[in-house]
Design an enzyme around this catalytic site. Structure first.
Site, PDB file in Angstrom:
ATOM      1  CB  SER A 124      -0.844  -0.024   1.277  1.00 29.71           C
ATOM      2  OG  SER A 124      -1.439   1.219   1.483  1.00 29.71           O
ATOM      3  CE1 TYR A 149      -4.074  -2.880   5.590  1.00 28.43           C
ATOM      4  CE2 TYR A 149      -3.718  -0.531   5.217  1.00 28.43           C
ATOM      5  CZ  TYR A 149      -3.917  -1.802   4.728  1.00 28.43           C
ATOM      6  OH  TYR A 149      -3.936  -2.019   3.364  1.00 28.43           O
ATOM      7  CE  LYS A 153      -1.623  -4.706   3.522  1.00 24.68           C
ATOM      8  NZ  LYS A 153      -1.848  -5.945   2.789  1.00 24.68           N
TER       9      LYS A 153
END
Ligand code: NAD
Ligand code: UFG
Length: 342
Positions: A124, A149, A153
């Protein structure tokens, strides 16, 4: 090729499975349906007239992964499975690190044991943190993601880098998505968030259809052209096609590669609202609200590396994203919940 797609029943996964089937690949989907419906794959079959093999299960289940790899000749894995709600990750960090980080480690262990070394990973733009300059190229150092989150990643990216450095058999694509939007033009598959949406386009769509009353625009005092946040929205069909290009590339060139998947163009929240109103013919009532914690002012990609190395670039524009998002929303007002699963 024979491709295992983890998280293939989800929003981006189902669009990618569709493209893989249309390109005549054989597809096995592993998904625990924690944030999706198997109906998405039935709809993919309806569109393509081809079927992916669907297995309901969890990427953290090593025994299951071993069974899948021994029952199927898998050439590559496209790995979407994971949790993605930023706010929830702040409330339940262990759940995020377990699903995303531990899940990815278990998957890589099972792949290595089975001799499968080609992996396409859903990363991302969040890994860039809050860069000083735009657009963001892959040479921009990774920053400090502002939530668990985002950190999950970045951790997975780092783990995959270590893996590729330790063992030259690995061939890995880290795909850094900007903001996926829209739906397949058939109106049969799209984004179907459980509960109240977090992201802009699903929220706007649900306001336009009358499920939600009004949109809160999070801040109008950013240093942008109209004060609202700027993002690089990319049509999910373009994004899905980027995965096929990345798969081709990792077959040709082993090692670890990082590619931005974006359009190179940023739009403000107010521009998105206006474009959606135009595409749908519906008003989208909104009110200016305080900034959302963790948001950055602007974020858009330099998509040049993917174009040079993959021969891929986004071809669909804002109007396509909005028209297709509205077609999906208006044909499926409750998403996949409109139709009971078999
Ligand atoms: P999604 O929630 O629609 O898809 C993820 C899928 O993974 C779901 O079908 C879910 O049921 C499944 N899943 C979750 N945990 C699992 C587990 N432990 N085992 C098996 N299946 C599991 O989300 P999406 O928007 O399609 O995102 C796909 C990937 O892309 C995710 O990894 C996400 O973090 C990443 N990503 C998404 C965005 C975005 O804005 N949508 C942006 C950047 C990156
Ligand atoms: N926004 C609103 N109101 C809303 C929702 C969003 O004004 O109800 C604004 C946000 O403040 C932001 C823009 O709309 O300026 C886009 O917000 P999204 O929540 O749709 O997307 P983000 O850019 O915050 O994050 C998304 C994904 C992340 C991913 C990131 C980069 O949610 O997982 O893109 O790929 F990391």
């Amino acid at each position: 090729m024979h491709i295992l797609v983890t998280g293939g029943a989800g929003y981006i996964g189902s669009h990618t499975v569709l493209e893989l089937l249309q390109a005549k690949h054989e597809v096995v989907v592993l998904d625990n349906l924690s944030n999706s419906s198997a109906l998405s794959l039935e709809r993919v079959e309806q569109i393509t007239d081809r079927q992916a093999l669907f297995l309901e299960g969890d990427i953290r289940d090593r025994a299951l992964l071993d069974r899948i790899f021994s029952a199927h000749e898998i050439d590559a894995v496209v790995h979407f499975a994971g949790l993605k709600a930023v706010g929830e990750s702040v409330q339940q960090p262990l759940m995020y690190y377990d699903n995303n980080v531990s899940g990815s480690i278990t998957l890589c262990q099972a792949m290595a044991a089975a001799g499968v070394f080609r992996l396409v990973f859903s990363s991302s733009a969040t890994v860039y943190g809050d860069p000083d300059t735009m657009p963001i190229a892959e040479t921009c150092p990774t920053g400090q993601p502002t939530n668990p989150y985002g950190r999950s990643k970045l951790m997975i990216e780092n783990i995959l880098r270590d893996l590729a450095a330790a063992d030259p058999r690995w061939s890995i694509a880290l795909l850094r998505y900007f903001n996926p939007a829209g739906a397949h033009p058939s109106g049969l598959i799209g984004e179907s968030p459980h509960g109240q949406p977090n992201n802009l386009i699903p929220y706007i769509s649900q306001v336009a259809i009358g499920r939600l009353q009004q949109l809160s625009v999070y801040g109008d005092d950013y240093p942008t052209r109209d004060g609202t946040g700027v993002r690089d929205y990319i049509h999910v069909v373009d994004l899905a096609q980027g995965h096929l290009a990345a798969l081709d590339a990792i077959v040709r060139v082993p090692g670890i590669h990082t590619w931005n998947l974006g359009t190179g163009t940023g739009y403000t929240v107010l521009e998105m609202i206006a474009a959606f109103e135009q595409a749908s013919g519906r008003p989208v009532p909104y009110a200016i609200a305080p900034r959302r914690a963790g948001d950055i002012a602007e974020c858009w990609s330099d998509p040049g590396k993917a174009h040079r190395e993959l021969g891929w670039r986004a071809v669909l524009g804002l109007h396509d994203m909005m028209t297709d998002a509205w077609r999906w929303q208006s044909q499926n007002p409750q998403g996949y919940e409109d139709e009971p699963a078999n």
